[in-house]
Scaffold this active site. Sequence first.
Site, short mmCIF file in Angstrom:
data_model
loop_
_atom_site.label_atom_id
_atom_site.label_comp_id
_atom_site.label_asym_id
_atom_site.label_seq_id
_atom_site.Cartn_x
_atom_site.Cartn_y
_atom_site.Cartn_z
CD GLU A 37 3.61 -11.61 -14.44
OE1 GLU A 37 3.23 -10.61 -13.82
OE2 GLU A 37 3.74 -12.73 -13.92
CE1 TYR A 120 6.23 -9.23 -10.45
CE2 TYR A 120 5.04 -8.48 -12.41
CZ TYR A 120 5.23 -9.40 -11.40
OH TYR A 120 4.44 -10.50 -11.33
CG ASP A 138 4.44 -8.41 -6.39
OD1 ASP A 138 5.08 -8.79 -5.40
OD2 ASP A 138 3.25 -8.72 -6.58
CB CYS A 192 1.28 -10.77 4.29
SG CYS A 192 2.22 -9.56 5.24
CB CYS A 199 -1.35 -12.16 11.77
SG CYS A 199 -0.87 -10.55 11.08
CB CYS A 202 0.76 -15.55 8.69
SG CYS A 202 2.33 -15.22 7.85
CB CYS A 208 6.08 -12.13 11.54
SG CYS A 208 5.66 -10.49 10.88
#
Length: 292
Positions: A37, A120, A138, A192, A199, A202, A208
Amino acid sequence: MNATAIPPAISAWFEQNARDLPWRREGFSAWGTLVSEFMLQQTPVTRVIPRLTEWLERWPTPADLAAVPPGEAVRAWASLGYPRRALWLHAAAVQITERHGGIVPEDVDELLALTGIGDYTARAVAAFAYGHRHPVVDTNTRRVIARAVTGQGEPGPPSRRDLDAMAALLPDEPVAAAVFNAAIMELGAIVCTSRSPRCDVCPVREACAWRAAGYPEYAGPKKAVQKKFEGSDRQVRGLIMAELRATHHPVTAAEIEGLWADAVQRDRALAGLVADGLAVPVEPGLYALSQG
DNA sequence: GAAGCGTGGTG
DNA sequence: TCACCAAGCTT
């Protein structure tokens, strides 16, 4: 498909499409999660993986890292960028060793108290390493929520309210919550995306809000434009740090002079590195990575 | 809240 | 080509 179907649809997509990444392997340690991280803060996955692998082979526990000088961490950080993170990760390893018996804490407030860990990273470690139920937010998560839920093309400036927005979507069961946290980040990272969202593939296209509204252009406050790197103090700092990493002996002021012609900017960059603890004046006119 | 902080890949 | 972007944090 309505809005309440978004989290399960994203998690189901993730089960089928998650990338095979080191930190998703069975048995990956909490320390490994924490290190990953830190490295992933503003550095792309593909650049992180080789450095992460080396790092964990060399320092498999926080105590292993805490036992070496901070400058060793900065050197191993190599060209991941933002080398202060290496210093902060080393400091966190010392704190974990001293305060927590060498075990990465699982409490968010204890994680937040460690150097270099913010909203985060603290929640990412608690959720991904320990399975606790927290909203992990995030830049990818914020973008997916802005589009699919809010109907805007881009998220607004980061805010503590982002945590509330994510919390509202989070499944009740902790394991499902952790999966959804990872899933929505993954969707933002590979479908995304910021520039050209895919899309057509997706999993929540039908739900959406941004698509339903006809993909309106984002009208909110503009992101601050990143200043040009060429000729910047960042570039000068980077050149000096590369020199310090490359040599295993102190670097002379004369060698640093050769890296950048503008003396005012060069001195400012060097003074900044010293203030940050990245460069240490071992004696007048001699600089090294931190040995203590 | 805004500014500052690296480096490299990419559309 | 070059502006934009990349699992943020600290001050």
